[in-house]
Structure formats: structure tokens, C-alpha cells
Scaffold this motif. Structure first.
Motif, PDB file in Angstrom:
ATOM      1  N   ILE A  34       0.744  -1.213   0.017  1.00  0.00           N
ATOM      2  CA  ILE A  34       0.128   0.052   0.123  1.00  0.00           C
ATOM      3  C   ILE A  34       0.909   1.302  -0.002  1.00  0.00           C
ATOM      4  CG2 ILE A  34      -2.171  -0.951   1.045  1.00  0.00           C
ATOM      5  CD1 ILE A  34      -0.792   0.282   3.866  1.00  0.00           C
ATOM      6  N   ASP A  36       2.333   4.412  -0.570  1.00  0.00           N
ATOM      7  CA  ASP A  36       2.167   5.743  -1.320  1.00  0.00           C
ATOM      8  C   ASP A  36       3.170   6.889  -1.014  1.00  0.00           C
ATOM      9  OD1 ASP A  36       1.373   6.507   1.184  1.00  0.00           O
ATOM     10  OD2 ASP A  36      -0.619   7.213   0.460  1.00  0.00           O
ATOM     11  N   GLY A  37       4.064   6.426  -0.271  1.00  0.00           N
ATOM     12  CA  GLY A  37       5.024   7.542   0.032  1.00  0.00           C
ATOM     13  C   GLY A  37       6.255   7.542  -1.212  1.00  0.00           C
ATOM     14  N   LEU A  39       9.432   6.563  -0.871  1.00  0.00           N
ATOM     15  CA  LEU A  39      10.631   6.060  -0.692  1.00  0.00           C
ATOM     16  C   LEU A  39      10.651   4.367  -0.424  1.00  0.00           C
ATOM     17  CD1 LEU A  39      12.502   8.607   1.761  1.00  0.00           C
ATOM     18  CD2 LEU A  39      13.136   7.833  -0.495  1.00  0.00           C
ATOM     19  N   ASN A  40       9.688   3.880   0.135  1.00  0.00           N
ATOM     20  CA  ASN A  40       9.628   2.621   0.529  1.00  0.00           C
ATOM     21  C   ASN A  40       8.476   1.500   0.311  1.00  0.00           C
ATOM     22  OD1 ASN A  40      12.079   2.981   2.190  1.00  0.00           O
ATOM     23  ND2 ASN A  40      10.719   4.520   3.399  1.00  0.00           N
ATOM     24  N   VAL A  42       5.396  -0.833   1.629  1.00  0.00           N
ATOM     25  CA  VAL A  42       4.545  -0.859   2.665  1.00  0.00           C
ATOM     26  C   VAL A  42       3.669  -2.094   2.627  1.00  0.00           C
ATOM     27  CG1 VAL A  42       2.903   0.240   4.672  1.00  0.00           C
ATOM     28  CG2 VAL A  42       5.055   1.524   3.386  1.00  0.00           C
ATOM     29  N   LYS A  57       7.117  -2.995   6.775  1.00  0.00           N
ATOM     30  CA  LYS A  57       7.694  -1.860   6.058  1.00  0.00           C
ATOM     31  C   LYS A  57       9.337  -2.193   5.319  1.00  0.00           C
ATOM     32  CE  LYS A  57       8.399   3.108   5.789  1.00  0.00           C
ATOM     33  NZ  LYS A  57       8.077   4.595   6.210  1.00  0.00           N
ATOM     34  N   VAL A  96       3.948   5.784  16.492  1.00  0.00           N
ATOM     35  CA  VAL A  96       3.788   4.411  16.124  1.00  0.00           C
ATOM     36  C   VAL A  96       4.525   3.373  16.834  1.00  0.00           C
ATOM     37  CG1 VAL A  96       5.246   4.413  13.917  1.00  0.00           C
ATOM     38  CG2 VAL A  96       3.190   3.077  13.980  1.00  0.00           C
ATOM     39  N   GLN A 110       5.412  -2.918  12.130  1.00  0.00           N
ATOM     40  CA  GLN A 110       4.780  -1.823  12.741  1.00  0.00           C
ATOM     41  C   GLN A 110       3.279  -2.087  13.324  1.00  0.00           C
ATOM     42  OE1 GLN A 110       4.577   1.752  10.729  1.00  0.00           O
ATOM     43  NE2 GLN A 110       6.733   1.853  10.294  1.00  0.00           N
ATOM     44  N   ASP A 112      -0.347  -1.605  13.275  1.00  0.00           N
ATOM     45  CA  ASP A 112      -1.096  -1.069  12.010  1.00  0.00           C
ATOM     46  C   ASP A 112      -2.414  -0.136  12.461  1.00  0.00           C
ATOM     47  OD1 ASP A 112      -3.134  -0.997   9.995  1.00  0.00           O
ATOM     48  OD2 ASP A 112      -3.130  -2.996   9.994  1.00  0.00           O
ATOM     49  N   ILE A 118      -4.663   9.358   7.472  1.00  0.00           N
ATOM     50  CA  ILE A 118      -3.417  10.373   7.061  1.00  0.00           C
ATOM     51  C   ILE A 118      -4.023  11.895   7.191  1.00  0.00           C
ATOM     52  CG2 ILE A 118      -1.956  10.901   5.346  1.00  0.00           C
ATOM     53  CD1 ILE A 118      -0.713   8.709   6.722  1.00  0.00           C
ATOM     54  N   GLY A 233       1.755  14.203   5.819  1.00  0.00           N
ATOM     55  CA  GLY A 233       1.618  12.878   5.261  1.00  0.00           C
ATOM     56  C   GLY A 233       2.232  11.718   5.947  1.00  0.00           C
ATOM     57  N   PHE A 236      -0.726  10.275  11.338  1.00  0.00           N
ATOM     58  CA  PHE A 236      -2.012   9.643  11.470  1.00  0.00           C
ATOM     59  C   PHE A 236      -2.969  10.127  12.493  1.00  0.00           C
ATOM     60  CE2 PHE A 236      -0.459   5.778   9.138  1.00  0.00           C
ATOM     61  CZ  PHE A 236      -1.512   5.518   8.116  1.00  0.00           C
ATOM     62  N   ILE A 245       4.300   8.653  12.180  1.00  0.00           N
ATOM     63  CA  ILE A 245       5.126   7.604  11.413  1.00  0.00           C
ATOM     64  C   ILE A 245       6.150   8.093  10.773  1.00  0.00           C
ATOM     65  CG2 ILE A 245       2.948   6.133  11.288  1.00  0.00           C
ATOM     66  CD1 ILE A 245       3.015   6.696   8.181  1.00  0.00           C
ATOM     67  N   ASP A 246       6.890   7.020  10.025  1.00  0.00           N
ATOM     68  CA  ASP A 246       7.922   7.506   9.059  1.00  0.00           C
ATOM     69  C   ASP A 246       9.224   8.438   9.138  1.00  0.00           C
ATOM     70  OD1 ASP A 246       8.633   7.339   6.271  1.00  0.00           O
ATOM     71  OD2 ASP A 246       7.363   8.857   5.494  1.00  0.00           O
ATOM     72  N   GLU A 248      12.326   8.264   8.746  1.00  0.00           N
ATOM     73  CA  GLU A 248      13.865   7.539   8.229  1.00  0.00           C
ATOM     74  C   GLU A 248      14.664   8.847   7.887  1.00  0.00           C
ATOM     75  OE1 GLU A 248      12.722   5.804   4.315  1.00  0.00           O
ATOM     76  OE2 GLU A 248      11.062   7.664   4.550  1.00  0.00           O
TER      77      GLU A 248
HETATM   78  N1  LIG Z   1       1.504   1.889  10.750  1.00  0.00           N
HETATM   79  C1  LIG Z   1       0.815   2.126   9.745  1.00  0.00           C
HETATM   80  N2  LIG Z   1      -0.327   1.659   9.728  1.00  0.00           N
HETATM   81  C2  LIG Z   1      -1.255   1.785   8.569  1.00  0.00           C
HETATM   82  N3  LIG Z   1      -0.835   2.124   7.412  1.00  0.00           N
HETATM   83  C3  LIG Z   1       0.473   2.703   7.225  1.00  0.00           C
HETATM   84  C4  LIG Z   1       1.375   2.448   8.557  1.00  0.00           C
HETATM   85  N4  LIG Z   1       2.537   3.029   7.942  1.00  0.00           N
HETATM   86  C5  LIG Z   1       2.472   3.499   6.633  1.00  0.00           C
HETATM   87  N5  LIG Z   1       1.267   3.275   6.327  1.00  0.00           N
HETATM   88  C6  LIG Z   1       0.659   3.580   4.866  1.00  0.00           C
HETATM   89  O1  LIG Z   1       1.590   3.481   3.823  1.00  0.00           O
HETATM   90  C7  LIG Z   1       1.464   4.691   3.350  1.00  0.00           C
HETATM   91  C8  LIG Z   1       3.254   4.988   3.072  1.00  0.00           C
HETATM   92  O2  LIG Z   1       4.124   4.832   4.351  1.00  0.00           O
HETATM   93  P1  LIG Z   1       5.194   5.928   4.707  1.00  0.00           P
HETATM   94  O3  LIG Z   1       5.818   5.455   6.022  1.00  0.00           O
HETATM   95  O4  LIG Z   1       4.924   7.343   4.554  1.00  0.00           O
HETATM   96  O5  LIG Z   1       6.150   5.545   3.321  1.00  0.00           O
HETATM   97  P2  LIG Z   1       7.421   6.430   2.905  1.00  0.00           P
HETATM   98  O6  LIG Z   1       8.561   6.032   3.839  1.00  0.00           O
HETATM   99  O7  LIG Z   1       7.755   5.361   1.479  1.00  0.00           O
HETATM  100  O8  LIG Z   1       7.134   7.654   2.661  1.00  0.00           O
HETATM  101  C9  LIG Z   1       1.253   5.799   4.380  1.00  0.00           C
HETATM  102  O9  LIG Z   1       0.587   6.916   3.822  1.00  0.00           O
HETATM  103  C10 LIG Z   1       0.265   4.955   4.943  1.00  0.00           C
HETATM  104  O10 LIG Z   1      -1.088   4.944   3.995  1.00  0.00           O
END
Ligand SMILES: Nc1ncnc2c1ncn2[C@@H]1O[C@H](COP(=O)(O)OP(=O)(O)O)[C@@H](O)[C@H]1O
Ligand SMILES: CSC[C@H]1O[C@H](OP(=O)(O)O)[C@H](O)[C@@H]1O
Length: 399
Positions: A34, A36-37, A39-40, A42, A57, A96, A110, A112, A118, A233, A236, A245-246, A248
Motif C-alpha cells: 500500500i 504511497d510515499g 521511498l519504501n 509498505v 515496511k 507508532v 509496525q 497497524d 493520514i 503525510g 495519522f 510515522i515515517d 527515516e
Molecule cells: N503503521 C501503519 N499503519 C497503517 N498504514 C500505514 C502505516 N505506515 C504506513 N502506512 C501507509 O503507507 C503509506 C506510506 O507509508 P510511509 O511510511 O509514509 O512511506 P514512505 O517511507 O515511503 O514515505 C502511508 O501513507 C500509509 O497509508
């Protein structure tokens, strides 16, 4: 020989079965990617009833949104997990939960947060979470105070600075925030309608000097373990709840950078609202963003001062009045960094939906011009804006 390999959905399920710590691991059966960032990967891991249970992740050895032509360190997954673990120690209610991580596989499991949404998506729809900004201020106060020299033993802190050295991700920020938008660079992109404003910005010497000072502070002020990318973004929200979250981009840097990034994303929404929702709703939404800005700063300041009064370990830093003095510098930094977030998200590499999703081209360009002029003004006048009310008054005057 590294054990790293890029996970597919089946690998993510198997990993979650082994390391999520759920009592019925065999009930975990499917994974949806899922991410949508920028970099990574998920993966959302679901059980036999289709209920999503945990998140796996994983970092890729490159920037996801660009591809293999932009290689990027896998160490970012370790930095993300360890930053969130440290922040979670001091502010578990707004961080988180990291259940497991493996530096070599660049992977983490992580909590959920699928029962949250978001914050940026909610802001785009005009949905107001009245407690979110204060909760974000609480998260920043707890995480930044407890990783600063006010609280950490000086030798321990130096070891932590070394553990969180994050040169490749910091370089992304150094380039994308403080260099690229102010020069012609292939990573920038913006509508041709904005070219006159962009040319004027790049010729504005007081602005370029102020940006240089901000970059220098980002490069060399190891004040606390920052989240490093705390935009709407990376947050949450649910009714009465907020989780970061996120992380890095975590590293020891100037506290004002985290505050400024968060403030900048509230103001990006403020600038975009007339193009996102109906006129009446936009006016209400703008008032809410200004209130968010106030709540964010005041809750941060109040909690930080209380922590400083109760828990400062260093005898010199504990002297009456020093925490207030220090926070005044953090405030001025935050206003400047806030301005740089507005500019880089408008004409740089990584844009935001608050501006780019506006359907009407002329309206979109108007909102983007507003973000640029506000950003420019914030960066230049940051040293003269003494408090949150002065900032809000000037934002109102600016339109
Ligand atoms: N702990 C979580 N629980 C539910 N959805 C998550 C969680 N972490 C990330 N996501 C979903 O994944 C998407 C991308 O995560 P994110 O950590 O922003 O990735 P990136 O490091 O690529 O930016 C988030 O926008 C969210 O929709
Ligand atoms: C090449 S990374 C660009 C940009 O992406 C990051 O945001 P996110 O992954 O949370 O969408 C960060 O803001 C970087 O500046």
C-alpha cells in the motif's frame, strides 16, 4: 554477504508470522503493498477474516518514486525504527509502535494504524481534528526535550548523535530544501505560469542569505533527535488521537526544523484551501489552520518549559530563564524552516496534494504564488517575528 532481498507479498506475510508477535501467526495470510510515499515498500498484512493486523515496511536500495537511477542507503530503515523507538520511549501515545526490526533486511514490523487516517488526506477534505495540533506539539516537546542536552547526559548524547548520523537522507533535505529551489535544477518542477515568481525568488539576495543561514543551522546544530520529515503525510489522526510515522530522516539537528516542517504543512493547506473546497468552507478551514498553528506552538512551548523546569539534568542549562531564551531561538528557526518548506513543496522535487491537486490551473497557480510569497516573507522576516500572535497577524495581512 548481506541477507538483504526485496520482499514480495508472500515474504511479507511469512515475516509477519515470525516476528509480529501475534498469538495466532498462522492466521496471517495475505499482504497488500500500500506504499504511497516517495521511498519504501509498505505491506498491510491481513488475517483469514480479511482484517488488517500489522504493517511490514521495507526500504528499497533506491528512491522508490524515481527508481534504481537514484540509489539510497538501506540504513534508513534502521534509523527510522530506532528513531521511532526512542521517541516512543518518551511519547508512546503519539508514536507508532515498532514491534520488531532487522537492520540487514532493512525491514520493520509496525503497529497497524488502519483505524486512523493520514492527516493530509483529511485536511484536503476540509475535515478538522481540533486536538491534532496540540497533540503534535506534545509529541515534539516530549521527543525533542528528552533527546536534547537539557535531559541527556553529554557523553551519552554524543554517542546518540553518532548512532543517528544519517548522511544520505540529510543530504536529500540539504539539497531539496535549501539548494535546488533557488537554482535551475533538473529535480525542480513547476508550472510555467510561476516562472516570473521563481525568477524573482532566485534573484532575491536577502532571501538567499537567509536560506544560507537556515542551511548552516540544519548542517551543524545537533540539538535533539529530530523526526526529520514531520509533514501532514507522516501523521495519522483519528478522533482525539494522533500518531507520528515515517522517521527515516531522523538525526540530531535543530529543533526548529521539526516545528517548521509541521507548521509549513499547515500553511501549505492554508494556501491551497481556496482551490480545494467551497469559498465558505475555505474561510473556516483557514481559521482552523491558524488555530492549529497556535495550538501546535503553544502546546510545544508549554510542555517543553514544564519538562525543562522539572527534568533538566545539566546544572548550567537549569538556570532560571535559560529554557525560555533557548525556545526563542527555536521559534525564530521554526519560522524560517517553515518558509523553506513552503517554497520547496511548491517548486522543488517533492510537491504536496494541498496545492498540486487543485483542478483549475489558474486557481492552482494563484495558491502556489501565495505559498511562494508567504514562504519568502517568512524566511526573510523570521528574526523579527517574535511570537505566534505576530506570525498569525502577518499571515492574515498577507492574504
Ligand atoms: N503503521 C501503519 N499503519 C497503517 N498504514 C500505514 C502505516 N505506515 C504506513 N502506512 C501507509 O503507507 C503509506 C506510506 O507509508 P510511509 O511510511 O509514509 O512511506 P514512505 O517511507 O515511503 O514515505 C502511508 O501513507 C500509509 O497509508
Ligand atoms: C527523494 S525523497 C523526497 C521527499 O520525500 C520524503 O517524503 P515522504 O517519503 O514522507 O513522502 C521527504 O519529504 C523528502 O524530502
Amino acid at each position: 554477504m548481506s541477507r538483504y532481498y526485496t520482499f514480495n507479498a508472500a515474504d511479507a506475510v511469512e515475516y509477519a508470522r515470525q516476528f509480529a508477535g501475534v498469538k495466532d501467526p498462522q492466521s496471517l495470510v495475505t499482504a497488500d503493498e500500500i506504499g504511497d510515499g516517495n521511498l519504501n515498500l509498505v505491506f498491510k498484512i491481513r488475517d483469514t477474516a480479511g482484517v488488517s493486523r500489522v504493517i511490514v515496511k521495507q526500504a528499497l536500495p533506491y528512491v522508490r518514486c524515481v527508481g534504481e537511477s537514484w540509489p539510497l542507503t538501506l540504513d534508513r530503515a534502521r534509523i527510522e525504527a530506532e528513531t521511532l523507538l526512542v521517541h516512543g520511549q518518551f511519547c508512546p501515545q503519539h508514536t507508532v509502535n515498532i514491534l520488531h526490526h532487522d537492520a540487514e533486511l532493512a525491514v520493520m514490523v509496525q503497529e497497524d494504524l488502519s483505524d486512523h487516517l493520514i492527516w493530509r488526506s483529511e485536511l484536503l477534505k476540509g475535515k478538522y481534528y481540533p486536538q491534532a495540533a496540540s497533540q503534535l506539539g506534545e509529541y515534539l516537546a516530549q521527543s525533542l526535550f528528552h533527546t536534547s542536552d537539557f535531559y541527556q547526559n553529554a557523553q551519552y548524547k554524543k554517542a546518540e548523535v553518532s548512532r543517528f548520523i544519517n548522511p544520505e537522507l540529510c543530504q536529500i533535505t540539504e539539497d531539496l530544501f535549501f539548494t535546488d529551489p533557488y537554482i535551475v535544477h533538473e529535480r525542480n518542477h513547476f508550472d510555467a505560469l510561476l516562472q516570473p515568481e521563481v525568477d524573482a525568488l532566485r534573484a532575491d539576495r536577502p532571501l538567499l542569505l537567509a536560506v544560507a543561514a537556515l542551511k548552516q543551522r540544519f548542517l551543524s546544530h545537533a540539538e535533539a533527535l529530530l523526526h526529520g520529515d514531520i509533514h501532514s503525510g507522516s501523521i495519522f489522526v483519528a478522533e482525539g488521537k494522533l500518531k507520528a510515522i515515517d522517521a527515516e530522516f531522523g538525526f540530531y539537528g535543530p529543533m526548529g526544523f521539526d516545528l517548521g516542517t509541521a507548521m509549513g504543512n499547515l500553511l501549505l493547506n492554508y494556501c491551497g484551501l481556496p482551490g480545494l473546497v467551497a469559498t465558505r468552507e475555505a474561510a473556516d478551514g483557514r481559521e482552523q489552520r491558524l488555530q492549529d498553528l497556535r495550538d501546535l506552538w503553544l502546546s510545544f512551548r508549554e510542555r517543553f518549559l514544564q519538562l525543562a523546569a522539572d527534568k533538566t539534568q545539566d546544572p548550567a542549562l537549569a538556570i532560571a530563564g535559560y529554557a525560555e531564551y533557548f525556545l526563542q531561538q527555536v521559534w525564530h528557526d521554526a519560522v524560517g524552516f517553515c518558509g523553506s518548506e513552503l517554497i520547496r513543496r511548491t517548486i522543488g522535487f517533492a510537491h504536496v496534494a494541498d496545492l498540486d491537486s487543485i483542478a483549475d490551473a489558474a486557481m492552482r497557480a494563484d495558491c502556489q504564488r501565495h505559498a511562494l510569497s508567504l514562504g519568502q516573507w517568512l524566511i526573510i522576516t523570521a528574526p523579527q517575528i517574535d511570537d505566534i500572535e505576530a506570525l498569525i497577524a502577518r499571515i492574515r495581512q498577507n492574504g
